[in-house]
Design an enzyme around this catalytic site. Structure first.
Site, PDB file in Angstrom:
ATOM      1  N   ASP A  79      52.648  40.319  45.878  1.00 30.79           N
ATOM      2  CA  ASP A  79      53.330  41.385  46.641  1.00 30.79           C
ATOM      3  C   ASP A  79      53.765  40.966  48.042  1.00 30.79           C
ATOM      4  O   ASP A  79      53.195  40.071  48.656  1.00 30.79           O
ATOM      5  CB  ASP A  79      52.436  42.634  46.733  1.00 30.79           C
ATOM      6  CG  ASP A  79      51.059  42.340  47.319  1.00 30.79           C
ATOM      7  OD1 ASP A  79      50.515  41.256  47.074  1.00 30.79           O
ATOM      8  OD2 ASP A  79      50.528  43.211  48.040  1.00 30.79           O
ATOM      9  N   GLU A 137      47.949  42.879  46.398  1.00 30.62           N
ATOM     10  CA  GLU A 137      46.834  42.408  47.220  1.00 30.62           C
ATOM     11  C   GLU A 137      46.840  43.076  48.590  1.00 30.62           C
ATOM     12  O   GLU A 137      45.798  43.313  49.179  1.00 30.62           O
ATOM     13  CB  GLU A 137      46.884  40.880  47.357  1.00 30.62           C
ATOM     14  CG  GLU A 137      45.662  40.278  48.014  1.00 30.62           C
ATOM     15  CD  GLU A 137      45.687  40.415  49.525  1.00 30.62           C
ATOM     16  OE1 GLU A 137      44.644  40.777  50.108  1.00 30.62           O
ATOM     17  OE2 GLU A 137      46.742  40.195  50.139  1.00 30.62           O
ATOM     18  N   GLU A 138      48.031  43.365  49.084  1.00 33.14           N
ATOM     19  CA  GLU A 138      48.140  43.941  50.434  1.00 33.14           C
ATOM     20  C   GLU A 138      47.839  45.429  50.470  1.00 33.14           C
ATOM     21  O   GLU A 138      47.802  46.023  51.537  1.00 33.14           O
ATOM     22  CB  GLU A 138      49.555  43.721  50.996  1.00 33.14           C
ATOM     23  CG  GLU A 138      49.968  42.276  51.142  1.00 33.14           C
ATOM     24  CD  GLU A 138      49.269  41.582  52.301  1.00 33.14           C
ATOM     25  OE1 GLU A 138      48.475  42.231  53.008  1.00 33.14           O
ATOM     26  OE2 GLU A 138      49.520  40.384  52.476  1.00 33.14           O
ATOM     27  N   ARG A 179      35.172  26.694  53.221  1.00 34.76           N
ATOM     28  CA  ARG A 179      33.935  27.084  53.878  1.00 34.76           C
ATOM     29  C   ARG A 179      32.910  27.434  52.813  1.00 34.76           C
ATOM     30  O   ARG A 179      33.258  28.075  51.824  1.00 34.76           O
ATOM     31  CB  ARG A 179      34.203  28.318  54.750  1.00 34.76           C
ATOM     32  CG  ARG A 179      33.051  28.736  55.609  1.00 34.76           C
ATOM     33  CD  ARG A 179      33.441  29.985  56.385  1.00 34.76           C
ATOM     34  NE  ARG A 179      32.444  30.320  57.384  1.00 34.76           N
ATOM     35  CZ  ARG A 179      31.321  30.979  57.124  1.00 34.76           C
ATOM     36  NH1 ARG A 179      31.063  31.373  55.899  1.00 34.76           N
ATOM     37  NH2 ARG A 179      30.466  31.238  58.080  1.00 34.76           N
ATOM     38  N   HIS A 333      51.740  37.811  58.276  1.00 35.81           N
ATOM     39  CA  HIS A 333      52.109  39.210  58.545  1.00 35.81           C
ATOM     40  C   HIS A 333      53.100  39.340  59.700  1.00 35.81           C
ATOM     41  O   HIS A 333      53.585  40.429  59.971  1.00 35.81           O
ATOM     42  CB  HIS A 333      50.904  40.125  58.806  1.00 35.81           C
ATOM     43  CG  HIS A 333      50.093  40.381  57.571  1.00 35.81           C
ATOM     44  ND1 HIS A 333      49.336  41.510  57.391  1.00 35.81           N
ATOM     45  CD2 HIS A 333      49.951  39.641  56.440  1.00 35.81           C
ATOM     46  CE1 HIS A 333      48.741  41.441  56.203  1.00 35.81           C
ATOM     47  NE2 HIS A 333      49.105  40.309  55.618  1.00 35.81           N
TER      48      HIS A 333
HETATM   49 ZN   LIG Z   1      48.312  39.517  53.909  1.00 32.11          ZN
HETATM   50 ZN   LIG Z   2      47.867  37.437  51.811  1.00 33.54          ZN
END
Ligand SMILES: [Zn+2]
Ligand SMILES: [Zn+2]
Length: 361
Positions: A79, A137-138, A179, A333
């Site tokens: 997305d 996902e957003e 990580r 973003h």
């Molecule tokens: Zn994002």
């Molecule tokens: Zn992302």
């Protein structure tokens, strides 16, 4: 890995072309229709078994290896964001107000690149690889991982390992970011609605002023990090939007604050969410009679790859795309976010390599 780095050169132009196609036609959460159909077509052309409409607009691809082995899932999100693109690229977004500002276009193309490599290496592949192309996902609320899991992508055959990759302008181009332990924060969004009683701006004593209370709540919320949460535990709280009022001489009836809480462990997360609720309610009732605080909704959203990790072990890792000379310096973003396309091949190789290695375990 070396072999793959050599092989990927053949696929690189195609990977970049696919990324540009997706970049130019960005689709918002739950509307990834064109992207999903492009993904499905490419996968089918590689001999991957495809199921569409998974968890809404998601696509599941399954590539069977030639011998027994484990099931490895590789995930990409599809997305875009409601951001107007401010980068002048020949393949700039054609959709007004919508942009691939988080780089999910590159995730789609890198995973398709991995599929190209794996399809070519099918003879060496053990077990199975599941390609998870995830919607939304957003989306702060339900996200796209959850509905895909509910549609059974982690079962039958059961996934043994799951991996996800995110492109990042915090890591130098071509480097990987990894990580051990918790990696991404649990992002809880909150919304606090303060309902007072409006009136004339010249007579605030006759009103219950929600803007005044909102201002105090914002200050008090910052006290949570300095006075209520253990300082060795990572914790961030930000109020990112405040909406109230219509005119300079009217005290409005309500004020709405929205923000985000980031934590790395579940105990701190629960404590922080409870404290935000407490602080908002305590401040409001201490300052006024008749003030109501409602709708304190923690929503688990953000990077929902963690939902897959609740079902199978694996890892989420970053691929860097920070490159000053190419102007790839703005964060994810941002309306100026830009991906260094020369690194896409490394993403494809790393995903393919994880599948080959973990499937033979
Ligand atoms: Zn994002
Ligand atoms: Zn992302």
């Amino acid at each position: 890995m070396e072999g793959l780095l050599e092989e990927v050169k053949k696929f690189e132009p195609r990977i970049i072309e696919l990324r540009r196609r997706v970049h130019q036609n960005p689709e918002l959460a739950y509307h990834e229709v064109k992207t999903a159909s492009l993904v499905a077509n490419v996968l089918r052309s590689l001999g991957v078994e495809v199921t569409t409409g998974v968890g809404g607009t998601g696509v599941l691809g399954v590539l069977k290896g030639t011998g027994p082995g484990k099931v490895v899932a590789l995930r990409a999100d599809m997305d875009a964001l409601p951001v107007e693109e401010m980068v002048n690229l020949p393949f700039k977004s054609k959709v007004k107000g919508v942009m691939h500002a988080c780089g999910h276009d590159s995730h789609v193309s890198m995973l398709l690149g991995a599929a190209m490599l794996l399809a070519k290496r099918r003879r060496d592949l053990r077990g199975r690889v599941k390609f998870l192309f995830q919607p939304a996902e957003e989306h702060g609320g339900r996200g796209g991982a959850k509905p895909m899991i509910e549609d059974g992508v982690m079962e039958d055959p059961r996934v043994n390992y799951v991996f996800g990759l995110h492109i990042s302008n915090r890591v130098p181009s071509g480097a990987f970011g990894l990580r051990g332990g918790a990696f991404m924060a649990a992002p809880d969004a909150f919304k606090i609605t303060m309902i007072g009683r409006g009136g004339h701006g010249s007579a605030p004593h006759e009103t219950v002023d929600p803007i005044f209370v909102a201002a105090q709540v914002i200050v008090a919320l910052q006290g949570i990090s300095s006075r209520m949460i253990d300082h060795v535990k990572p914790f961030v709280i930000s109020v990112c939007s405040i909406h109230s009022g219509t005119k300079s001489n009217i005290i409005p009836d309500e004020a709405v604050l929205e923000g985000t809480i980031r934590t790395l462990d579940e105990v701190t997360r629960r404590k922080a969410v409870a404290k935000v609720r407490d602080v908002a309610q305590t401040v409001a009732s201490a300052l006024t009679d008749g003030m109501k605080v409602v709708e304190m909704d923690p929503i688990l959203g953000g990077e929902d790859f963690s939902r897959f990790l609740q079902k199978a072990p694996g890892t989420f890792y970053y691929l860097g795309t920070l490159n000053k000379s190419k102007g790839c310096v703005y964060p994810n973003h941002s309306s100026k976010f830009k991906v260094d396309e020369d690194v896409l091949k490394y993403g494809s190789v790393s995903l393919a390599n994880l599948a080959l290695e973990f499937a033979r375990r």
